[in-house]
Design a protein around this motif. Structure first.
Motif, PDB file in Angstrom:
ATOM      1  N   SER A  84      88.880 153.780  96.155  1.00 51.56           N
ATOM      2  CA  SER A  84      89.249 152.750  95.189  1.00 51.56           C
ATOM      3  C   SER A  84      88.582 153.073  93.855  1.00 51.56           C
ATOM      4  N   LEU A  85      89.406 153.281  92.831  1.00 46.37           N
ATOM      5  CA  LEU A  85      88.890 153.596  91.502  1.00 46.37           C
ATOM      6  C   LEU A  85      88.175 152.379  90.940  1.00 46.37           C
ATOM      7  N   SER A  86      86.932 152.570  90.533  1.00 43.24           N
ATOM      8  CA  SER A  86      86.127 151.488  89.978  1.00 43.24           C
ATOM      9  C   SER A  86      86.106 151.538  88.454  1.00 43.24           C
ATOM     10  N   SER A  87      85.929 152.737  87.901  1.00 44.06           N
ATOM     11  CA  SER A  87      85.869 152.910  86.443  1.00 44.06           C
ATOM     12  C   SER A  87      86.397 154.273  86.048  1.00 44.06           C
ATOM     13  N   GLU A  88      86.946 154.316  84.835  1.00 40.23           N
ATOM     14  CA  GLU A  88      87.372 155.575  84.228  1.00 40.23           C
ATOM     15  C   GLU A  88      86.758 155.618  82.833  1.00 40.23           C
ATOM     16  N   ILE A  89      86.000 156.681  82.549  1.00 35.55           N
ATOM     17  CA  ILE A  89      85.263 156.788  81.294  1.00 35.55           C
ATOM     18  C   ILE A  89      85.769 158.013  80.530  1.00 35.55           C
ATOM     19  N   PRO A  90      86.458 157.807  79.398  1.00 35.87           N
ATOM     20  CA  PRO A  90      86.938 158.952  78.615  1.00 35.87           C
ATOM     21  C   PRO A  90      85.769 159.781  78.077  1.00 35.87           C
ATOM     22  N   SER A  91      85.993 161.081  77.997  1.00 36.44           N
ATOM     23  CA  SER A  91      84.980 161.990  77.461  1.00 36.44           C
ATOM     24  C   SER A  91      85.659 163.041  76.593  1.00 36.44           C
ATOM     25  N   GLY A  92      86.569 162.598  75.753  1.00 39.51           N
ATOM     26  CA  GLY A  92      87.356 163.504  74.931  1.00 39.51           C
ATOM     27  C   GLY A  92      88.809 163.451  75.361  1.00 39.51           C
ATOM     28  N   GLU A  93      89.631 164.160  74.632  1.00 37.88           N
ATOM     29  CA  GLU A  93      91.068 164.136  74.892  1.00 37.88           C
ATOM     30  C   GLU A  93      91.439 164.749  76.239  1.00 37.88           C
ATOM     31  N   ASN A  94      90.685 165.760  76.667  1.00 34.06           N
ATOM     32  CA  ASN A  94      91.032 166.495  77.879  1.00 34.06           C
ATOM     33  C   ASN A  94      89.961 166.437  78.952  1.00 34.06           C
ATOM     34  N   SER A  95      89.118 165.424  78.895  1.00 34.76           N
ATOM     35  CA  SER A  95      88.046 165.280  79.871  1.00 34.76           C
ATOM     36  C   SER A  95      87.770 163.806  80.107  1.00 34.76           C
ATOM     37  N   LYS A  96      87.447 163.457  81.351  1.00 36.19           N
ATOM     38  CA  LYS A  96      87.099 162.078  81.683  1.00 36.19           C
ATOM     39  C   LYS A  96      86.226 162.075  82.944  1.00 36.19           C
ATOM     40  N   TYR A  97      85.559 160.959  83.150  1.00 37.07           N
ATOM     41  CA  TYR A  97      84.778 160.728  84.356  1.00 37.07           C
ATOM     42  C   TYR A  97      85.404 159.561  85.106  1.00 37.07           C
ATOM     43  N   THR A  98      85.368 159.627  86.429  1.00 37.43           N
ATOM     44  CA  THR A  98      85.794 158.488  87.233  1.00 37.43           C
ATOM     45  C   THR A  98      84.680 158.120  88.203  1.00 37.43           C
ATOM     46  N   VAL A  99      84.582 156.840  88.477  1.00 35.35           N
ATOM     47  CA  VAL A  99      83.670 156.325  89.492  1.00 35.35           C
ATOM     48  C   VAL A  99      84.543 155.625  90.522  1.00 35.35           C
ATOM     49  N   SER A 100      84.396 156.040  91.770  1.00 36.02           N
ATOM     50  CA  SER A 100      85.202 155.482  92.850  1.00 36.02           C
ATOM     51  C   SER A 100      84.318 155.078  94.018  1.00 36.02           C
ATOM     52  N   VAL A 101      84.749 154.044  94.730  1.00 32.92           N
ATOM     53  CA  VAL A 101      84.128 153.682  95.996  1.00 32.92           C
ATOM     54  C   VAL A 101      85.011 154.270  97.087  1.00 32.92           C
ATOM     55  N   CYS A 102      84.404 155.076  97.954  1.00 36.85           N
ATOM     56  CA  CYS A 102      85.151 155.820  98.964  1.00 36.85           C
ATOM     57  C   CYS A 102      84.616 155.506 100.358  1.00 36.85           C
ATOM     58  N   GLN A 103      85.450 155.787 101.344  1.00 41.65           N
ATOM     59  CA  GLN A 103      85.019 155.598 102.721  1.00 41.65           C
ATOM     60  C   GLN A 103      85.472 156.785 103.550  1.00 41.65           C
ATOM     61  N   LYS A 104      84.559 157.237 104.435  1.00 45.68           N
ATOM     62  CA  LYS A 104      84.862 158.349 105.334  1.00 45.68           C
ATOM     63  C   LYS A 104      84.183 158.074 106.668  1.00 45.68           C
ATOM     64  N   ASP A 105      84.955 158.057 107.725  1.00 43.65           N
ATOM     65  CA  ASP A 105      84.422 157.843 109.074  1.00 43.65           C
ATOM     66  C   ASP A 105      83.565 156.582 109.155  1.00 43.65           C
ATOM     67  N   GLY A 106      83.992 155.510 108.473  1.00 45.38           N
ATOM     68  CA  GLY A 106      83.291 154.239 108.531  1.00 45.38           C
ATOM     69  C   GLY A 106      82.086 154.119 107.610  1.00 45.38           C
ATOM     70  N   LYS A 107      81.775 155.154 106.835  1.00 45.01           N
ATOM     71  CA  LYS A 107      80.634 155.118 105.921  1.00 45.01           C
ATOM     72  C   LYS A 107      81.141 155.023 104.483  1.00 45.01           C
ATOM     73  N   LYS A 108      80.441 154.225 103.652  1.00 38.37           N
ATOM     74  CA  LYS A 108      80.839 154.032 102.255  1.00 38.37           C
ATOM     75  C   LYS A 108      80.015 154.923 101.328  1.00 38.37           C
ATOM     76  N   PHE A 109      80.678 155.399 100.270  1.00 38.47           N
ATOM     77  CA  PHE A 109      80.067 156.271  99.280  1.00 38.47           C
ATOM     78  C   PHE A 109      80.536 155.872  97.890  1.00 38.47           C
ATOM     79  N   VAL A 110      79.785 156.293  96.884  1.00 38.88           N
ATOM     80  CA  VAL A 110      80.211 156.191  95.497  1.00 38.88           C
ATOM     81  C   VAL A 110      80.402 157.618  94.996  1.00 38.88           C
ATOM     82  N   SER A 111      81.541 157.883  94.414  1.00 43.48           N
ATOM     83  CA  SER A 111      81.874 159.221  93.922  1.00 43.48           C
ATOM     84  C   SER A 111      81.973 159.203  92.399  1.00 43.48           C
ATOM     85  N   LEU A 112      81.248 160.079  91.751  1.00 43.22           N
ATOM     86  CA  LEU A 112      81.336 160.282  90.302  1.00 43.22           C
ATOM     87  C   LEU A 112      81.939 161.665  90.099  1.00 43.22           C
ATOM     88  N   THR A 113      83.104 161.711  89.452  1.00 41.09           N
ATOM     89  CA  THR A 113      83.828 162.978  89.298  1.00 41.09           C
ATOM     90  C   THR A 113      84.169 163.216  87.837  1.00 41.09           C
TER      91      THR A 113
END
Length: 81
Positions: free
Chosen positions: A16-45
């Motif tokens: 689930s996408l939580s935030s999208e942060i622009p970092s220029g015209e061709n670059s951005k960061y996303t913060v997502s809450v993810c789940q795998k095998d019943g465990k929750k994680f936060v992903s910064l990409t």
């Protein structure tokens, strides 16, 4: 040998996408809450795109245990002050 998922199958069981942060015209960061095998994680990409390939592609990132995300966010905020 590592079990590598097929390209058409997402790695995360849910994401689930939580935030999208622009970092220029061709670059951005996303913060997502993810789940795998019943465990929750936060992903910064970090994502990028080029003139040849206008589709967004992941460049690099970090995945944190969900229960540590608050402490890490606090430490990042303190470091930025």
């Amino acid at each position: 040998m590592a079990n590598i998922p097929a390209p058409d199958k997402p790695f995360w069981d849910s994401e689930s996408l939580s935030s999208e942060i622009p970092s220029g015209e061709n670059s951005k960061y996303t913060v997502s809450v993810c789940q795998k095998d019943g465990k929750k994680f936060v992903s910064l990409t970090r994502w990028y795109r080029t003139q040849k390939s206008p589709d967004w592609r992941p460049k690099n990132g970090v995945v944190l245990p969900y229960d540590k995300a608050g402490d890490i966010a606090k430490a990042l905020k303190e470091a930025a002050e």
